[in-house]
Write an enzyme that holds these catalytic residues in place. Sequence first.
Site, PDB file in Angstrom:
ATOM      1  N   SER A   1       0.832  -1.201   0.000  1.00 14.83           N
ATOM      2  CA  SER A   1       0.000   0.000   0.000  1.00 14.83           C
ATOM      3  C   SER A   1       0.866   1.249   0.000  1.00 14.83           C
ATOM      4  CB  SER A   1      -0.946   0.002   1.210  1.00 14.83           C
ATOM      5  OG  SER A   1      -0.199  -0.072   2.388  1.00 14.83           O
TER       6      SER A   1
ATOM      7  N   TYR B   1       9.676   7.760  16.193  1.00 12.80           N
ATOM      8  CA  TYR B   1       9.720   7.545  14.741  1.00 12.80           C
ATOM      9  C   TYR B   1      10.868   8.356  14.126  1.00 12.80           C
ATOM     10  CZ  TYR B   1       7.787   8.021   9.930  1.00 12.80           C
ATOM     11  OH  TYR B   1       7.580   8.039   8.566  1.00 12.80           O
TER      12      TYR B   1
ATOM     13  N   LYS C   1      14.168   7.589  11.474  1.00 15.60           N
ATOM     14  CA  LYS C   1      14.406   8.215  10.173  1.00 15.60           C
ATOM     15  C   LYS C   1      15.749   8.958  10.146  1.00 15.60           C
ATOM     16  CE  LYS C   1      10.655   6.577   8.387  1.00 15.60           C
ATOM     17  NZ  LYS C   1      10.727   5.547   7.319  1.00 15.60           N
TER      18      LYS C   1
HETATM   19  P1  NAD Z   1       1.508   2.554   4.551  1.00 16.37           P
HETATM   20  O1  NAD Z   1       1.076   2.141   5.909  1.00 16.37           O
HETATM   21  O2  NAD Z   1       0.476   2.782   3.501  1.00 16.37           O
HETATM   22  O3  NAD Z   1       2.549   1.502   3.957  1.00 16.37           O
HETATM   23  C1  NAD Z   1       3.475   0.842   4.754  1.00 16.37           C
HETATM   24  C2  NAD Z   1       3.621  -0.578   4.238  1.00 16.37           C
HETATM   25  O4  NAD Z   1       4.625  -1.231   5.026  1.00 16.37           O
HETATM   26  C3  NAD Z   1       2.337  -1.371   4.389  1.00 16.37           C
HETATM   27  O5  NAD Z   1       2.049  -2.057   3.185  1.00 16.37           O
HETATM   28  C4  NAD Z   1       2.638  -2.315   5.533  1.00 16.37           C
HETATM   29  O6  NAD Z   1       1.941  -3.558   5.472  1.00 16.37           O
HETATM   30  C5  NAD Z   1       4.139  -2.509   5.377  1.00 16.37           C
HETATM   31  N1  NAD Z   1       4.776  -2.962   6.611  1.00 16.37           N
HETATM   32  C6  NAD Z   1       4.546  -2.523   7.863  1.00 16.37           C
HETATM   33  N2  NAD Z   1       5.308  -3.204   8.729  1.00 16.37           N
HETATM   34  C7  NAD Z   1       6.033  -4.084   7.994  1.00 16.37           C
HETATM   35  C8  NAD Z   1       6.994  -5.067   8.319  1.00 16.37           C
HETATM   36  N3  NAD Z   1       7.353  -5.303   9.576  1.00 16.37           N
HETATM   37  N4  NAD Z   1       7.542  -5.790   7.304  1.00 16.37           N
HETATM   38  C9  NAD Z   1       7.165  -5.579   6.024  1.00 16.37           C
HETATM   39  N5  NAD Z   1       6.253  -4.682   5.665  1.00 16.37           N
HETATM   40  C10 NAD Z   1       5.690  -3.939   6.640  1.00 16.37           C
HETATM   41  O7  NAD Z   1       2.386   3.860   4.793  1.00 16.37           O
HETATM   42  P2  NAD Z   1       3.286   4.741   3.810  1.00 16.37           P
HETATM   43  O8  NAD Z   1       2.985   6.149   4.138  1.00 16.37           O
HETATM   44  O9  NAD Z   1       3.191   4.299   2.409  1.00 16.37           O
HETATM   45  O10 NAD Z   1       4.729   4.427   4.394  1.00 16.37           O
HETATM   46  C11 NAD Z   1       5.792   3.950   3.597  1.00 16.37           C
HETATM   47  C12 NAD Z   1       7.096   4.519   4.110  1.00 16.37           C
HETATM   48  O11 NAD Z   1       7.075   5.931   3.930  1.00 16.37           O
HETATM   49  C13 NAD Z   1       7.358   4.282   5.595  1.00 16.37           C
HETATM   50  O12 NAD Z   1       8.720   3.994   5.784  1.00 16.37           O
HETATM   51  C14 NAD Z   1       7.014   5.611   6.217  1.00 16.37           C
HETATM   52  O13 NAD Z   1       7.700   5.812   7.427  1.00 16.37           O
HETATM   53  C15 NAD Z   1       7.489   6.547   5.128  1.00 16.37           C
HETATM   54  N6  NAD Z   1       6.942   7.897   5.179  1.00 16.37           N
HETATM   55  C16 NAD Z   1       5.622   8.133   5.004  1.00 16.37           C
HETATM   56  C17 NAD Z   1       5.165   9.423   5.036  1.00 16.37           C
HETATM   57  C18 NAD Z   1       3.717   9.746   4.816  1.00 16.37           C
HETATM   58  O14 NAD Z   1       3.333  10.918   5.029  1.00 16.37           O
HETATM   59  N7  NAD Z   1       2.867   8.798   4.415  1.00 16.37           N
HETATM   60  C19 NAD Z   1       6.042  10.484   5.232  1.00 16.37           C
HETATM   61  C20 NAD Z   1       7.394  10.216   5.424  1.00 16.37           C
HETATM   62  C21 NAD Z   1       7.835   8.916   5.373  1.00 16.37           C
END
Ligand code: NAD
Length: 279
Positions: free
Chosen positions: A20, A182, A186
Site C-alpha cells: 500500500s 519515529y 528516520k
Molecule cells: P503505509 O502504511 O500505507 O505503507 C506501509 C507498508 O509497510 C504497508 O504495506 C505495511 O503492510 C508494510 N509494513 C509494515 N510493517 C512491515 C513489516 N514489519 N515488514 C514488512 N512490511 C511492513 O504507509 P506509507 O505512508 O506508504 O509508508 C511507507 C514509508 O514511507 C514508511 O517507511 C514511512 O515511514 C514513510 N513515510 C511516510 C510518510 C507519509 O506521510 N505517508 C512520510 C514520510 C515517510
Amino acid sequence: MGRLSPTFEGDTVVVTGASSGIGRAVALAFADAGATVLNADVREEPKELRSDGSSLRFPHDEATFTTHAETPTHELAEERGATAEFLECDVSDPAEIEAVVEHARDYGGVDVMVNNAGIHISKRFREVRPDDLRRVHEVNTYGAFFGTQLAAEDMISRGESGTIVNTASTTMGVAEWEHSHYATTKGAIRMLTRSAALELAGHDVRVNAVAPGPVATEITEGWSERAGAVDAGDTDQPTLPLRAATPDELPGAYLFLASEDASFVTGETVWVDGGDHVC
Ligand code: NAD
C-alpha cells in the site's frame, strides 16, 4: 512540462512495504518502467483508507485522497504487463529479508532494493515506552539497515553493480509532535544511507534515500490536526508550502535515484516534501 522516464527493462526490483501507500506507487512505477517487481510485505492486500482523507487536515491541503484499489500490488503490476510477485516478509527479521533476496536470485538477483516498509505510532515524547521504541526501530531501522546490507551482499557476491533507495522522512531533520521515536528511526536511516554509501561505493553499489513529507496513506491517517499546531493554537497558519501529497507524487525520485541518470549520486537523501522542511 516534460517527464523523465527511466527504463528498468531486465532489472529485478525489490520494494519492501509495497502492498500500500508509497511502496505500492513506487513498485507500480518500476513495473511500468519494465522491471520485475517483488513486493516484500507482512501482508498482501492493500490497506483501505478508512476515510476520504478528510481526517488529514493539513492547512492548505489540496491533495486528492484516493481509496486504495483492492487489487494486490503484484496483480496490478501483472495486469500492466510486468512480472511481479508478492513475498510475505517481516522486515524486522533479517532472516526474512535474506529469504527475499535469495528468492530474487530466481530472477537474476536484486538490481534495485527499495527499503520502504515502515510503521508509525502516534505518541507524545513523554508517553513513549521501551516496547514502542523497540518496535518502531525493529521495523524502520533494522528493516532498512539489513535490507541495505543483504541486498548489497547479493550484488557484490554476483559481481554486479546495484542501487539501493531507502525511505526516510522529513522527521529525520524536522521535529514534529508525536514523532520523537519515529524520528529517531528516520534520522538513523539518513546516516545509514550515508555510511553504507561510503563503504559500498568501491563495489559499485550506490545508496540513496527519499525523505517524503506528508503523503496521504494509511500511516498518516491518524495524524489528524498536527498536534503541534493544535497546541500552539495556530491551526490557521500554513505549515506546508505546497500541500500533502498523493503516493503517486513520490516514485519519480525513487526511479531517478535508482537509475543510471543518478550514476554520480550516492549517500544523498532527497527531500520530496512540498517544501515542508524549509519552514
Ligand atoms: P503505509 O502504511 O500505507 O505503507 C506501509 C507498508 O509497510 C504497508 O504495506 C505495511 O503492510 C508494510 N509494513 C509494515 N510493517 C512491515 C513489516 N514489519 N515488514 C514488512 N512490511 C511492513 O504507509 P506509507 O505512508 O506508504 O509508508 C511507507 C514509508 O514511507 C514508511 O517507511 C514511512 O515511514 C514513510 N513515510 C511516510 C510518510 C507519509 O506521510 N505517508 C512520510 C514520510 C515517510
